[in-house]
Design a protein around this motif. Structure first.
Motif, short mmCIF file in Angstrom:
data_model
loop_
_atom_site.label_atom_id
_atom_site.label_comp_id
_atom_site.label_asym_id
_atom_site.label_seq_id
_atom_site.Cartn_x
_atom_site.Cartn_y
_atom_site.Cartn_z
N ASN A 15 21.74 39.31 9.30
CA ASN A 15 20.26 40.89 9.19
C ASN A 15 21.00 39.82 7.13
O ASN A 15 20.00 41.05 6.23
CB ASN A 15 19.35 41.56 9.06
CG ASN A 15 18.45 41.54 8.55
OD1 ASN A 15 17.39 40.80 8.41
ND2 ASN A 15 17.86 42.68 9.62
N THR A 16 20.95 39.11 6.60
CA THR A 16 20.48 39.40 5.02
C THR A 16 19.80 38.57 4.44
O THR A 16 18.74 37.50 4.97
CB THR A 16 22.42 38.01 5.03
OG1 THR A 16 21.77 36.41 5.33
CG2 THR A 16 23.39 38.23 5.71
N ASP A 17 20.29 38.68 3.37
CA ASP A 17 18.15 38.44 2.10
C ASP A 17 18.19 36.45 2.32
O ASP A 17 17.80 36.10 2.73
CB ASP A 17 18.60 38.68 0.37
CG ASP A 17 18.73 39.95 -0.03
OD1 ASP A 17 18.29 40.65 1.42
OD2 ASP A 17 19.86 40.44 -0.85
N ASP A 18 19.53 35.63 2.52
CA ASP A 18 19.42 34.68 2.98
C ASP A 18 18.96 34.08 4.16
O ASP A 18 18.64 33.42 3.57
CB ASP A 18 20.99 33.80 3.08
CG ASP A 18 21.32 32.44 3.13
OD1 ASP A 18 20.87 31.48 2.24
OD2 ASP A 18 21.30 31.78 3.70
N ARG A 20 16.40 36.03 6.04
CA ARG A 20 15.74 36.55 5.57
C ARG A 20 14.62 35.46 4.67
O ARG A 20 13.32 34.86 5.26
CB ARG A 20 14.99 37.53 4.90
CG ARG A 20 16.29 39.05 5.46
CD ARG A 20 15.32 39.84 4.95
NE ARG A 20 16.33 40.86 5.60
CZ ARG A 20 16.09 42.54 5.71
NH1 ARG A 20 15.54 43.46 4.25
NH2 ARG A 20 16.46 43.61 6.06
N ARG A 21 15.17 34.61 3.50
CA ARG A 21 14.26 33.55 2.33
C ARG A 21 13.89 32.48 3.69
O ARG A 21 13.07 31.83 3.56
CB ARG A 21 15.12 33.45 1.51
CG ARG A 21 15.21 34.42 0.51
CD ARG A 21 15.77 33.11 -0.90
NE ARG A 21 17.50 34.18 -0.43
CZ ARG A 21 18.16 34.26 -0.58
NH1 ARG A 21 17.89 35.53 -1.28
NH2 ARG A 21 19.97 33.86 -0.86
N GLN A 24 11.02 33.41 6.17
CA GLN A 24 10.12 33.32 5.44
C GLN A 24 9.47 31.55 5.33
O GLN A 24 9.11 31.62 5.19
CB GLN A 24 10.68 33.63 4.02
CG GLN A 24 8.97 34.20 2.85
CD GLN A 24 8.88 35.13 1.62
OE1 GLN A 24 9.80 36.11 2.16
NE2 GLN A 24 7.94 35.09 1.20
N ASN A 41 7.38 43.06 6.27
CA ASN A 41 8.59 43.26 6.08
C ASN A 41 9.53 42.74 7.45
O ASN A 41 9.37 42.45 8.36
CB ASN A 41 8.15 44.83 6.51
CG ASN A 41 7.08 45.52 7.28
OD1 ASN A 41 6.39 44.60 8.00
ND2 ASN A 41 8.13 45.92 8.71
N ARG A 44 15.37 46.49 9.16
CA ARG A 44 17.06 47.26 9.22
C ARG A 44 18.46 46.64 10.11
O ARG A 44 19.37 45.68 9.60
CB ARG A 44 17.31 48.12 7.74
CG ARG A 44 16.52 47.70 7.16
CD ARG A 44 16.45 49.87 6.45
NE ARG A 44 16.00 49.95 5.17
CZ ARG A 44 16.11 51.09 4.34
NH1 ARG A 44 17.11 51.87 5.06
NH2 ARG A 44 15.36 51.16 3.68
N SER A 49 10.90 40.47 12.12
CA SER A 49 10.44 41.54 11.11
C SER A 49 9.20 40.97 11.61
O SER A 49 8.16 40.71 12.35
CB SER A 49 10.35 40.11 9.81
OG SER A 49 10.00 38.47 11.74
#
Length: 260
Positions: A15-18, A20-21, A24, A41, A44, A49
Motif C-alpha cells: 500500500n504505497t503512494d505509487d 495509490r496513484r 486513482q 481516502n 492504511r 479505498s
C-alpha cells in the motif's frame, strides 16, 4: 493516452503512494464523463479505498453523490449505502475494466443519493461538535463488540436499537451523554453506511463515529448554506436535542478551561 500496464502479482502488493496513484488513475479513467471524484481516502492497513463521486447534472439543482468502495475483503457493515467492488490488490487493469462495466446509467441512478437540507444541517452539526472535541458513539451488543468486525453490524436491524451517546473525542469514558432521538440516529447510521463517518472501537463495547472531514467539507462546499443552524436543528430534532448538545459543549469548554 493509454494507461501504464502493471504486471499483477497480489503477493507483491504494497500500500504505497505509487500504488495509490495508479489506482486513482485507473478509477478516474474508468468514470463516465458526467462523474468525477469529489474526495477519496485509502485504508492504511489494507488495499481498501473509498471514493466520493459527484454526478454532474446540468439540468438539476440538487447534485447527486455516490460512495464507491474498492476493497479486497467484505465490508463488515450490512445494509450500507455504497457501491462495492472487489479487486485483487494491485491489478489496476482489472479494476478499471470492472468499473467501466459496473458504472452504467442504471447503476449510477440506483446507488447515488441526494442530500436534503436536513442532511446538510446534520452534517454541519457533526463538524461543529468536533470543533468542540465532541463526537457520537454507539454502544454495540456484546456479541458484535467482541467479534470486532468479524460479525456484521446491520445498519437497519442493529444500529437503530444501539444506545446513542455524545462524548469526548479523545476520552470515550469522559462526559458520555445518552441521546434518544430516533430520527437523528437513523441519519447517523445512514452517514456511517456512506463513509461520511468512520469508526473506531473502544472499551466498554463502544464504537466511536468520527466525521470523515475530507469528505464532508467538500460536500458542504457544493451544497446550499444553512443560516440559523441552531433554529433549524431545533425545528428538525426538537429543542431538547439542541439543549443536550449545547450543554455538552459548555461542559467541554469548562473542562478545557480547567485543564489549560
Amino acid at each position: 493516452m493509454a494507461n501504464r500496464r502493471t504486471t499483477h502479482n497480489p503477493n507483491q502488493f504494497v500500500n504505497t503512494d505509487d500504488h495509490r496513484r495508479q489506482l486513482q488513475l485507473a478509477v478516474q479513467t474508468a468514470l463516465p464523463t458526467n462523474v468525477h471524484v469529489l474526495a477519496r481516502n485509502f485504508a492504511r492497513s489494507s488495499a481498501s479505498s473509498y471514493w466520493l463521486l459527484m454526478l454532474d447534472q446540468p439540468n438539476h439543482v440538487t447534485p447527486r453523490f455516490l460512495t464507491l468502495r474498492i476493497a479486497d475483503h467484505t465490508l463488515w457493515l450490512a445494509n450500507h449505502d455504497q457501491l462495492t467492488l472487489t479487486w485483487q490488490a494491485g491489478n489496476f487493469d482489472a479494476v478499471q475494466q470492472q468499473l467501466r462495466a459496473r458504472l452504467t446509467a442504471e447503476t449510477l441512478q440506483a446507488y447515488s443519493y441526494q442530500l436534503t437540507m436536513t442532511d446538510i444541517i446534520t452534517l454541519r452539526l457533526l463538524l461543529h461538535l468536533e470543533q468542540h472535541q465532541l463526537i457520537w458513539l454507539v454502544q454495540l451488543s456484546p456479541a458484535i463488540a467482541k467479534a470486532y468486525k468479524n460479525q456484521q453490524l446491520d445498519l437497519h436491524a442493529d444500529f437503530p436499537s444501539a444506545k446513542l451517546l455524545l462524548g469526548n473525542m479523545n476520552n470515550s469514558s469522559l462526559q458520555l451523554v445518552p441521546v434518544n432521538q430516533s430520527q437523528f440516529q437513523a441519519r447517523i447510521g445512514r452517514y456511517f453506511g456512506r463513509n461520511l463517518l468512520f469508526s473506531q472501537f473502544t472499551s466498554h463495547q463502544l464504537l466511536r463515529l468520527l466525521p470523515t472531514n475530507q469528505w464532508i467539507r467538500p460536500l458542504l462546499q457544493v451544497l446550499p448554506p444553512t443560516p440559523h443552524l441552531e433554529a433549524q436543528l431545533a425545528a428538525t430534532y426538537g429543542t431538547s436535542f439542541v439543549r443536550v448538545y449545547v450543554e455538552a459543549i459548555r461542559q467541554q469548554s469548562r473542562l478545557q478551561a480547567v485543564g489549560s
